[in-house]
Scaffold this active site. Structure first.
Site, PDB file in Angstrom:
ATOM      1  N   GLY A   1      10.339  76.303   0.349  1.00 40.96           N
ATOM      2  CA  GLY A   1       9.024  76.856   0.063  1.00 40.96           C
ATOM      3  C   GLY A   1       8.916  78.262   0.617  1.00 40.96           C
ATOM      4  O   GLY A   1       9.880  79.031   0.605  1.00 40.96           O
TER       5      GLY A   1
ATOM      6  N   GLY B   1       4.942  80.581  15.250  1.00 38.77           N
ATOM      7  CA  GLY B   1       5.699  81.426  14.331  1.00 38.77           C
ATOM      8  C   GLY B   1       6.772  82.257  14.985  1.00 38.77           C
ATOM      9  O   GLY B   1       7.690  81.738  15.625  1.00 38.77           O
TER      10      GLY B   1
ATOM     11  N   LYS C   1       0.859  71.515  18.307  1.00 39.43           N
ATOM     12  CA  LYS C   1       1.499  72.577  19.076  1.00 39.43           C
ATOM     13  C   LYS C   1       1.209  72.422  20.570  1.00 39.43           C
ATOM     14  O   LYS C   1       2.083  72.674  21.408  1.00 39.43           O
ATOM     15  CB  LYS C   1       1.028  73.934  18.569  1.00 39.43           C
ATOM     16  CG  LYS C   1       1.466  74.210  17.130  1.00 39.43           C
ATOM     17  CD  LYS C   1       0.780  75.439  16.550  1.00 39.43           C
ATOM     18  CE  LYS C   1       1.203  75.682  15.115  1.00 39.43           C
ATOM     19  NZ  LYS C   1       0.473  76.815  14.494  1.00 39.43           N
TER      20      LYS C   1
END
EC number: 1.1.1.3
Length: 432
Positions: free
Chosen positions: A14, A135, A206
């Site tokens: 993706g 990220g 997270k």
């Protein structure tokens, strides 16, 4: 340099997976120089093989992810499909068949990280997942390696770009929640179904990963207290401004003062404008780490998106490939402390409470009595009559630090007062 390439399989193609494949192709020489051997993408598992994927050899595309990870000649599997299954089975199968794994799967790691680490250790493989949290921001490796000799006491951060964008727009433009969400969706920051972001599930996963690494203990997503931002109003944002604060969705992981337990929580909170996290704008992420010897550290950068996340994935790929060449493995799970996770009620925090009350003498005294009976000390009070009259007033109370259970009990007791027409909003105050 070794001439035989290290073989890499990619699960998922993706936004992130396609960027990983692109960089592996365009930067092949640089990657080979950094690793000490070339890397070769030998298979890409996808669900829709008919989709055109620019820059990827169609011969590499397969829908049989299981057969790909079972080949036996794969050195590293990169998993960016997300979710619990089939990702969990594919990762363990990869370990069994000789491959180390690089993953960006925060949900799986937060739910079943201990079992995955155990499988990696059993078969002598690596499990790296820098991309699972924040990220491109280097955060997992500093916590797992650079601060391994220190004692981390607190991790406080903005780890979801979608919610930070929404709250930032509400703060800077005066927009309501729905309006800010619509803008985030139009710009591609929010998914068509934003539930995972706005209800705090993404940030909670997270937080579980960060708490486990920081405190060397096992924390699952079910251990994390979670609240989203859907109830945050323009009035909350304005009230925060009057206090010299802003509102952020925070992931907070703390070691208890006596060191005997830890807590992990995600919820919106007011933080002072003087705090470094207050200046984190739009869809950016930032994490504030407090360690005994290192002091206060802040990590800042883009927390999502194809290129930033791919950067973190490829950093892990380089590290895992180097380990392969050296016939070694990197750091595995460090959960030696086995500290319990305390419930939210034991967390010591502050509350900002906005009440709609009858505009008559004696109301403030009744409210103050409730706080005293619950053992909660009041820091400031602000009372203001309604411009339209009507016999009602707005009463805003900010407390001193107290156990969350006592603060919650106070709110419930306030709801029962005849002079309290309603509790307009409740928000914690953090970051001092």
């Amino acid at each position: 340099m070794r001439t035989r390439p290290l073989k890499v399989a990619l699960l998922g193609c993706g936004v992130v997976g396609s960027e990983v494949a692109r960089i592996m192709t365009t930067h092949a020489d640089d990657l080979a120089a950094r690793i000490g051997a070339p890397v070769e993408l030998v298979g890409v598992a996808v669900r829709r093989p008919s989709k055109v994927r620019e820059g990827i050899d169609p011969a590499l595309i397969t829908t049989d992810a299981t057969a790909l990870v079972q080949r036996g000649d794969i050195d590293v599997v990169i998993e960016v499909i997300g979710g619990i299954e089939p990702a969990r089975t594919l990762i363990t199968t990869a370990f069994e068949n000789g491959a180390s794994v690089v993953s960006a799967n925060k949900a799986l790691l937060a739910e079943d990280g201990a079992a995955l680490h155990a499988a990696a250790e059993k078969y002598g493989r690596d499990l790296y997942y820098e991309a699972a949290v924040a990220g491109a921001i280097p955060l997992v490796r500093p916590l797992r390696e650079s601060l391994a000799g220190d004692k981390v006491n607190r991790v406080l951060g903005i780890v979801n770009g979608t919610t930070n964008f929404i709250l930032d727009k509400m703060d800077t433009s005066g927009a309501g929640y729905s309006e800010a969400l619509d803008e985030a969706t139009a710009l591609g920051y929010a998914e068509a179904d934003p539930t995972a972001d706005v209800e705090g599930f993404d940030a909670a996963a997270k937080a579980a990963i960060l708490a486990g690494i920081a405190f060397h203990t096992r924390v699952k997503i079910g251990d994390v207290h979670r609240e989203g931002i859907t109830e945050v109003t323009a009035a909350d944002i304005a009230s925060a401004r009057r206090m010299g604060c802003t509102v952020k969705l925070l992931a907070i992981c703390e070691r208890a003062a006596d060191g005997a337990s830890v807590t992990a929580r995600v919820h919106p909170a007011m933080i002072p404008l003087s705090h470094p996290l207050a200046s984190v704008r739009e869809a950016y992420n930032a994490v504030f780490v407090e360690a005994e010897a290192a002091g206060q550290l802040m990590f800042y950068g883009p927390g999502a998106g194809g290129s930033p996340t791919a950067s973190a994935v490829l950093g892990d790929l380089v590290a895992v490939c180097r380990n392969k060449l050296g016939e070694a493995t990197g750091p595995g799970e460090s959960a030696y402390t086995r500290l319990p996770v305390s419930p939210m009620g034991e967390v010591v925090t502050r509350y900002h409470i906005s009440l709609d009350v009858a505009d008559k003498p004696g109301v403030l005294a009744q409210v103050a009595t409730v706080f005293a009976e619950q053992g909660v000390s009041i820091d400031t009070v602000r009372q203001q009559g309604r411009p339209d009259g009507g016999g009602e007033a707005s009463l805003v109370v900010v407390t001193h630090r107290a156990p969350d259970a006592a603060l919650s009990g106070t709110v419930e007791a306030l709801r029962k007062l005849d002079t309290v027409r309603g509790v307009a909003s409740i928000m914690r105050v953090e970051g001092e």
